[in-house]
Design an enzyme around this catalytic site. Structure first.
Site, PDB file in Angstrom:
ATOM      1  N   SER A  10       0.853  -1.225  -0.024  1.00  0.00           N
ATOM      2  CA  SER A  10      -0.146  -0.101  -0.214  1.00  0.00           C
ATOM      3  C   SER A  10       0.830   1.301  -0.022  1.00  0.00           C
ATOM      4  O   SER A  10       0.400   2.321  -0.335  1.00  0.00           O
ATOM      5  CB  SER A  10      -0.932  -0.218   1.130  1.00  0.00           C
ATOM      6  OG  SER A  10      -0.233  -0.110   2.567  1.00  0.00           O
ATOM      7  N   GLY A  11       2.148   1.198   0.117  1.00  0.00           N
ATOM      8  CA  GLY A  11       2.970   2.374   0.313  1.00  0.00           C
ATOM      9  C   GLY A  11       3.377   2.704  -1.172  1.00  0.00           C
ATOM     10  O   GLY A  11       2.973   2.266  -2.231  1.00  0.00           O
ATOM     11  N   TYR A  12       4.288   3.962  -1.285  1.00  0.00           N
ATOM     12  CA  TYR A  12       4.602   4.270  -2.395  1.00  0.00           C
ATOM     13  C   TYR A  12       5.562   3.442  -3.156  1.00  0.00           C
ATOM     14  O   TYR A  12       5.508   3.059  -4.365  1.00  0.00           O
ATOM     15  CB  TYR A  12       5.408   5.706  -2.352  1.00  0.00           C
ATOM     16  CG  TYR A  12       4.617   6.866  -1.843  1.00  0.00           C
ATOM     17  CD1 TYR A  12       3.290   7.057  -2.183  1.00  0.00           C
ATOM     18  CD2 TYR A  12       4.991   7.729  -1.008  1.00  0.00           C
ATOM     19  CE1 TYR A  12       2.452   8.096  -1.862  1.00  0.00           C
ATOM     20  CE2 TYR A  12       4.388   8.955  -0.519  1.00  0.00           C
ATOM     21  CZ  TYR A  12       3.029   8.929  -1.058  1.00  0.00           C
ATOM     22  OH  TYR A  12       2.297   9.998  -0.632  1.00  0.00           O
ATOM     23  N   CYS A 148      17.799   4.777  -1.852  1.00  0.00           N
ATOM     24  CA  CYS A 148      17.835   5.726  -2.981  1.00  0.00           C
ATOM     25  C   CYS A 148      18.800   6.747  -2.982  1.00  0.00           C
ATOM     26  O   CYS A 148      19.661   6.823  -3.976  1.00  0.00           O
ATOM     27  CB  CYS A 148      16.400   6.465  -2.908  1.00  0.00           C
ATOM     28  SG  CYS A 148      15.809   7.326  -1.671  1.00  0.00           S
ATOM     29  N   ASN A 305      13.412   8.330  -6.758  1.00  0.00           N
ATOM     30  CA  ASN A 305      13.716   7.555  -5.612  1.00  0.00           C
ATOM     31  C   ASN A 305      12.907   6.277  -5.497  1.00  0.00           C
ATOM     32  O   ASN A 305      13.284   5.424  -4.915  1.00  0.00           O
ATOM     33  CB  ASN A 305      13.529   8.389  -4.528  1.00  0.00           C
ATOM     34  CG  ASN A 305      12.111   8.755  -4.474  1.00  0.00           C
ATOM     35  OD1 ASN A 305      11.850   9.876  -5.365  1.00  0.00           O
ATOM     36  ND2 ASN A 305      11.234   8.694  -3.520  1.00  0.00           N
TER      37      ASN A 305
END
Length: 338
Positions: A10-12, A148, A305
């Protein structure tokens, strides 16, 4: 066709994994977990995926067997989850920090807790093909994707690591997505808009990753800027002997050769003479560049990133492991203008 499951979808980073894997011709995404959003459609969290999948989030306890398990979980979480879930997939790719550092003591120093699975650290191969890990990745069943900002700095510094003094400084800038989808109120739009916030003036955790990969002693600062996506690093080093621009260009070209996702960008003219993440958004490229004044060397790197700094690197490594073309599913070049 292999089956892929995402832990922490569910995160980026989880969203970028879904975007890339759903479009990959050789991969079927079978599950994406989110205990918080269990039962909800994936496209409620990632609206860009509307019409691309009917997948709904499952709970971690509902994860079934798959061919590859990708952890897009927060730092400090993967090391506890992995022993419980590892038997459900032959291949594991971790996008958190938990298996990046070879030394458990360094992990404790930078992440504030003792490593709960130090016996598993040596099982992981670094997910950075450009740094000599490509052959090991071809047979690796466990892969750890670098951070990143660390990736940008490592790729910027590696070609000159033998040409400069060991002490280097790294000034990193990152967009708000680097804080994650559940960032604090300090990262809300009213607080972040227009700000250039120094959030790590000393002792950034990526210093250890940069040192481990390059052999250099990095002193890093990090600043949050108004952009949503993107990382840029500007590294300062002192050459052991005077260098020319031609010396550096040769060093970078020799180091990266025909690498598919690293481009040397150091031009005399143009609006984007040096690496700039704006033209890399959505792509798996890392642009690196340089400038020199006698013994003073400036090395630069830029990337998205969430892609080369996360999900794209994971897919690149998975392609290598499966014997597929390294660029498969990663050919998006970025947008301009944006």
């Amino acid at each position: 066709m292999i089956r892929a499951a995402i832990v922490g979808g569910s995160g980026y980073i989880g969203g970028e994994l879904l975007r890339l894997l759903l479009c990959h011709p050789n991969i079927e995404v079978t599950q994406a977990s989110s205990d918080r959003l269990r039962g909800q459609r994936v496209d409620t969290a990632h609206p860009n995926l509307r019409g691309r999948t009917d997948l709904a989030f499952c709970g971690r306890d509902e994860l079934a067997d798959s061919d590859v398990l990708l952890f897009a979980t927060p730092h400090r979480a993967t090391m506890d989850l992995l022993p419980k879930l590892a038997d459900s997939a032959r291949h594991v790719i971790d996008l958190s920090a938990d298996f990046r550092l070879r030394d458990p003591w360094l992990y404790q120093q930078h992440y504030g807790v003792m490593h709960s699975a130090p016996e598993l650290i040596d099982d992981f191969v670094p997910g950075l093909p450009e740094l000599g890990h490509r052959e090991a990745l071809r047979t690796a069943d466990r892969i750890s994707v670098p951070g990143c900002m660390a990736t940008a700095a490592i790729l910027a510094l590696a070609p000159i690591a033998d040409l400069v003094e060991p002490e280097v400084t790294v000034d990193a800038r990152t967009g708000s997505s680097g804080s994650g989808a559940s960032a604090s109120t300090a990262d809300s739009h009213p607080q972040r808009s227009g700000a250039m916030r120094v959030f790590a003036p000393t002792g950034h955790r990526h210093e250890a990753e940069i040192g481990q990969a390059t052999g250099l002693s990095a002193r890093m600062t990090a600043t949050g800027v108004e952009a949503v996506r993107g990382v840029q690093v500007v590294c300062q080093a002192q050459a052991r002997n005077p260098l020319t621009e031609l010396d550096l260009r040769r060093a970078y070209r020799a180091f990266y050769g025909t690498e598919p996702f690293v481009r040397v960008v150091a031009h005399r003219r143009g609006a984007f003479r040096y690496p700039d993440p704006k033209v890399l958004l959505g792509s798996n490229y890392c642009d690196v560049g340089f400038a020199v004044d006698g013994r003073r060397v400036t090395a630069m790197g830029a990337l998205d990133n969430l892609v080369k700094g996360g999900a794209g690197a994971a897919v690149q490594c998975l392609n290598i492991r499966m014997g597929w073309p390294e660029t498969l599913g990663l050919d998006f070049p970025g947008l301009h203008p944006i």
